[in-house]
Design an enzyme around this catalytic site. Structure first.
Site, PDB file in Angstrom:
ATOM      1  CD  GLU A 117      -2.037  -6.458   5.191  1.00 32.64           C
ATOM      2  OE1 GLU A 117      -1.503  -6.568   4.235  1.00 32.64           O
ATOM      3  OE2 GLU A 117      -2.437  -5.160   5.488  1.00 32.64           O
ATOM      4  CG  HIS A 158      -3.939  -3.722   2.816  1.00 33.86           C
ATOM      5  ND1 HIS A 158      -3.112  -3.265   3.809  1.00 33.86           N
ATOM      6  CD2 HIS A 158      -4.694  -2.637   2.311  1.00 33.86           C
ATOM      7  CE1 HIS A 158      -3.024  -2.017   3.809  1.00 33.86           C
ATOM      8  NE2 HIS A 158      -3.985  -1.675   2.929  1.00 33.86           N
ATOM      9  CB  CYS A 177      -1.077  -0.047   1.147  1.00 33.42           C
ATOM     10  SG  CYS A 177      -2.648   0.896   0.839  1.00 33.42           S
TER      11      CYS A 177
HETATM   12  N1  LIG Z   1      -3.466   1.743   3.386  1.00 36.71           N
HETATM   13  C1  LIG Z   1      -2.382   2.618   2.878  1.00 36.71           C
HETATM   14  O1  LIG Z   1      -1.151   2.185   3.198  1.00 36.71           O
HETATM   15  C2  LIG Z   1      -2.859   3.735   2.457  1.00 36.71           C
HETATM   16  C3  LIG Z   1      -1.947   4.449   1.604  1.00 36.71           C
HETATM   17  C4  LIG Z   1      -2.093   5.743   1.196  1.00 36.71           C
HETATM   18  N2  LIG Z   1      -2.076   6.644   2.731  1.00 36.71           N
HETATM   19  C5  LIG Z   1      -3.170   6.174   0.431  1.00 36.71           C
HETATM   20  O2  LIG Z   1      -4.184   6.472   1.068  1.00 36.71           O
HETATM   21  O3  LIG Z   1      -2.998   5.848  -0.810  1.00 36.71           O
END
Ligand SMILES: NC(=O)CC[C@H](N)C(=O)O
Length: 382
Positions: free
Chosen positions: A353, A351, A267
């Site tokens: 995970e 994600h 992410c």
């Molecule tokens: N879940 C995250 O790592 C989000 C990454 C970043 N803050 C976004 O909104 O794209």
């Protein structure tokens, strides 16, 4: 009474206890929209970026995910709170259940808040939990109408207003990662492979996923110069806000990209890898937040259903020639991960995970560790 549902009955027809103590609050958006609802959680005002998630379960995980820092979260699932909130249970000093040690959202917006809850591991109600952290909740909101608005106009600034008004505030202008990253270096596990985890606001399930494998994890703060450490593989965590705020991490990462040690990012970690490689990131109109986002593995027809929570993405057009898109979002074609063409560097925007959400892509942790094993055996033969 502001609830869009009959007060006495929930969406499933169940009897809902009348709350004579309810207080009126407003959700105000920067485009002038004002929605009246009822307060649950803390009776206080808060401002942030209003984003929506279409996940049907997982509020204990979502609310404690540091990536939601600064955001007012709208849940589209019509009834929230019915399974309560579990009690805390620790494992190697991290939570077994939650994604961090506190609630990170700025506020919560739901349609029907179920004051009654029932679940085998519930220890408290969602409303009481929000009160503990002084986070406001507003219920009785037509969250589907609100979500349509956010999809048409894009994510907007907003505020939940109780007694005192507060100014709008754009959290993406803050260095949120610096606020949520844990200070100090922490060690977890005693496996064979030394993995440095750069904590930009890591979800604890990432730590759990590593600890289920043959790993010694060294968790360092977002701005720590990990290039001075002895390690076998580098991991970059998820985290809140605009990835371009993490200049220190990007600089350290650029040094790591000169080497051959495997790197995996999730992410925000994926966005940081894109930026460190020389590419660019951009803000999506309204982001991806749900448990059913389809992604395709580049070069195949294989699709995975993934858990997502992000508002920014890597612009694949800007990636240098030695990098390529690894996964593509089948809803809007945006980048869901990148990889280096020759070195063991890869990332996912989604994600693997999960927590909550489908666990179909957890094998990527194994793929990363296979790359670590291959790197170590090559290094040993040099
Ligand atoms: N879940 C995250 O790592 C989000 C990454 C970043 N803050 C976004 O909104 O794209």
């Amino acid at each position: 009474m502001a609830s869009s549902l009959p007060k006495e009955r929930g969406p499933g027809g169940e009897v809902h206890r009348q709350n004579d103590m309810s207080q009126t609050v407003k959700l105000i958006l920067e485009d002038g929209t004002e929605i009246q609802g009822e307060s649950f959680g803390a009776f206080t005002s808060a401002a942030g970026e209003v984003v929506f998630s279409t996940a049907m379960t997982g509020y204990p995980e979502n609310l404690t995910d540091p990536s939601f820092a600064g955001q007012i979260l709208v849940l589209t699932t019509p009834m929230v709170g019915n399974y309560g909130v579990p009690g805390e249970d620790l494992y190697e000093s991290i939570s077994k259940i939650f994604e961090s040690d506190k609630i990170h959202i700025a506020g919560l917006v739901v349609n029907y808040y179920s004051e009654e809850h029932s679940h085998w591991n519930a220890a408290k109600s969602l409303g009481d939990w929000l009160k503990e952290y002084n986070i406001p909740g507003i219920c009785g909101v037509d969250t589907r109408m609100l979500t349509k608005k956010l999809r048409e106009k894009g994510a907007m600034l907003g505020k939940i207003v109780a007694e005192d008004d507060v100014p709008f505030h754009d959290p993406n202008l803050d260095n949120l990662v610096a606020q949520v990253s844990q200070p100090g270096v922490q060690h977890f596990g005693s496996g064979q492979h030394k993995i440095v985890l750069v904590d930009c606001g890591t979800k604890t399930n990432i730590i759990r996923c590593f600890l289920e494998r043959d790993v010694e994890l060294i968790r360092v703060p977002w701005d720590y110069d990990f290039t001075t450490l002895d390690y076998d593989g580098l991991f970059l965590s998820n985290g809140p806000g605009d990835p371009k705020m993490c200049e220190a991490t990007i600089q350290h990462l650029q040094k790591a990209l000169q080497q051959d040690k495997p790197i995996f990012g999730i992410c925000l970690g994926s966005q940081l890898m894109g930026l460190a490689a020389g590419g660019d990131t951009f803000k999506l109109k309204y982001g991806h937040r749900s448990h059913n986002q389809p992604v395709k593995l580049t070069g195949t027809q294989r699709c995975y259903i993934t858990s997502q929570n992000h508002g920014f993405a890597v612009d694949t057009e800007t990636l240098p020639a030695d990098w390529t898109m690894l996964f593509e979002n089948l809803n809007d074609g945006t980048c869901e991960g990148i990889k280096h063409k020759t070195k063991p560097f890869f990332s996912t925007q989604f994600h693997p995970e999960a927590a909550g959400g489908p666990e179909d892509t957890e094998f990527l942790f194994d793929d990363f560790l296979k790359a670590v094993v291959a790197y170590k055996s090559n290094a040993g033969t040099k």
